[in-house]
Design an enzyme around this catalytic site. Structure first.
Site, mmCIF file in Angstrom:
data_model
loop_
_atom_site.group_PDB
_atom_site.id
_atom_site.type_symbol
_atom_site.label_atom_id
_atom_site.label_comp_id
_atom_site.label_asym_id
_atom_site.label_seq_id
_atom_site.Cartn_x
_atom_site.Cartn_y
_atom_site.Cartn_z
ATOM 1 N N ASP A 1 0.866 -1.178 0.000
ATOM 2 C CA ASP A 1 0.000 0.000 0.000
ATOM 3 C C ASP A 1 0.910 1.238 0.000
ATOM 4 O O ASP A 1 1.381 1.652 -1.054
ATOM 5 C CB ASP A 1 -0.876 -0.133 1.264
ATOM 6 C CG ASP A 1 -1.988 0.877 1.369
ATOM 7 O OD1 ASP A 1 -2.502 1.303 0.338
ATOM 8 O OD2 ASP A 1 -2.358 1.233 2.502
ATOM 9 N N VAL B 1 -9.514 -4.033 0.385
ATOM 10 C CA VAL B 1 -9.926 -5.364 -0.074
ATOM 11 C C VAL B 1 -9.744 -6.416 1.016
ATOM 12 O O VAL B 1 -8.875 -6.282 1.890
ATOM 13 C CB VAL B 1 -9.159 -5.780 -1.354
ATOM 14 C CG1 VAL B 1 -9.559 -4.918 -2.531
ATOM 15 C CG2 VAL B 1 -7.656 -5.731 -1.147
HETATM 16 P P1 5GP Z 1 1.897 -0.563 3.723
HETATM 17 O O1 5GP Z 1 2.927 -0.630 4.792
HETATM 18 O O2 5GP Z 1 2.397 -0.898 2.340
HETATM 19 O O3 5GP Z 1 1.168 0.757 3.749
HETATM 20 O O4 5GP Z 1 0.760 -1.557 4.117
HETATM 21 C C1 5GP Z 1 0.835 -2.900 3.963
HETATM 22 C C2 5GP Z 1 -0.137 -3.581 4.897
HETATM 23 O O5 5GP Z 1 -1.348 -2.815 5.074
HETATM 24 C C3 5GP Z 1 -0.584 -4.881 4.322
HETATM 25 O O6 5GP Z 1 0.301 -5.918 4.637
HETATM 26 C C4 5GP Z 1 -1.958 -5.046 4.939
HETATM 27 O O7 5GP Z 1 -1.834 -5.609 6.239
HETATM 28 C C5 5GP Z 1 -2.482 -3.645 5.105
HETATM 29 N N1 5GP Z 1 -3.363 -3.258 3.991
HETATM 30 C C6 5GP Z 1 -3.176 -2.268 3.095
HETATM 31 N N2 5GP Z 1 -4.184 -2.193 2.229
HETATM 32 C C7 5GP Z 1 -5.053 -3.171 2.570
HETATM 33 C C8 5GP Z 1 -6.307 -3.609 2.030
HETATM 34 O O8 5GP Z 1 -6.853 -3.113 1.051
HETATM 35 N N3 5GP Z 1 -6.880 -4.670 2.670
HETATM 36 C C9 5GP Z 1 -6.341 -5.276 3.762
HETATM 37 N N4 5GP Z 1 -6.999 -6.291 4.298
HETATM 38 N N5 5GP Z 1 -5.155 -4.891 4.285
HETATM 39 C C10 5GP Z 1 -4.526 -3.853 3.699
#
Ligand code: 5GP
Length: 179
Positions: free
Chosen positions: A102, A152
């Site tokens: 994300d 999602v």
């Molecule tokens: P980042 O550190 O890249 O912002 O976030 C990664 C983590 O955020 C993922 O491993 C997940 O746990 C959570 N996450 C981000 N977007 C989503 C989403 O659309 N759905 C879910 N279930 N988790 C998400």
């Protein structure tokens, strides 16, 4: 039983086909290497199990269990490793398997942390990527699907620890409207 909702945005068939392709590509890229497939739990568990079986070379399997501080629907970017690797990855070729990238902060933090153990190489394979949301520059070597900025669930991904067992990927409707 609680109602499982949402229309698939990635179906089981699409998932199967894409994972087969990723498996072929990873097999070709890692043939002859000392390969360790590292899954990031819990979210990557379903993808990991299918991806591992689509890779046709000998490899070690290992896992990290991470939790993020703060709300799950909004990523705070603060990650805590609650269970460490059990394999020695020094000198090995590591592929980190993530559910979704994300902001990119989790992947960036994990790469930095694992790099301290001196692997020969470290790359990232993520089932999903939300490019619009990226705040840090992180290289994703293998991406299953690029998706829009929607929350999602399913296929390993949760909302408050539920819906991980959905066999497809669905957009979570935060308003609670069900289709
Ligand atoms: P980042 O550190 O890249 O912002 O976030 C990664 C983590 O955020 C993922 O491993 C997940 O746990 C959570 N996450 C981000 N977007 C989503 C989403 O659309 N759905 C879910 N279930 N988790 C998400």
């Amino acid at each position: 039983m609680e109602r499982i909702f949402g229309r698939p945005i990635v179906t089981q068939e699409e998932m199967r086909a894409r994972i087969k392709e990723l498996g072929k590509q990873i097999t070709a890229d890692y043939t002859g290497k000392d390969f360790v497939l590292v899954g990031v739990l819990k979210g990557a568990y379903a993808f990991y199990a299918d991806l591992a079986r689509a890779i046709r070379i000998p490899m070690r399997v290992d896992f990290l269990v991470v939790t993020s501080y703060g709300s799950r629907a909004k990523t705070s970017g603060k990650v805590k490793i609650v269970t460490e690797l059990t394999e020695d990855i020094s000198g090995k070729d590591v592929l980190l398997v993530e559910d979704i990238v994300d902001s990119g902060l989790t992947a960036q933090y994990l790469i930095k942390t694992l790099a301290k153990q001196k692997p020969r190489s470290i790359k990232v394979c993520t089932l999903l990527s939300k490019p619009e949301r990226r705040t840090v520059d992180v290289t994703l070597d293998y991406v299953g699907f690029k998706i829009p900025n929607k929350y999602v669930v399913g296929y390993g991904l949760d909302y408050q620890q539920k819906y991980r067992n959905l066999p497809y990927l669905a957009v979570l409707d935060m308003e609670g409207e069900q289709e």
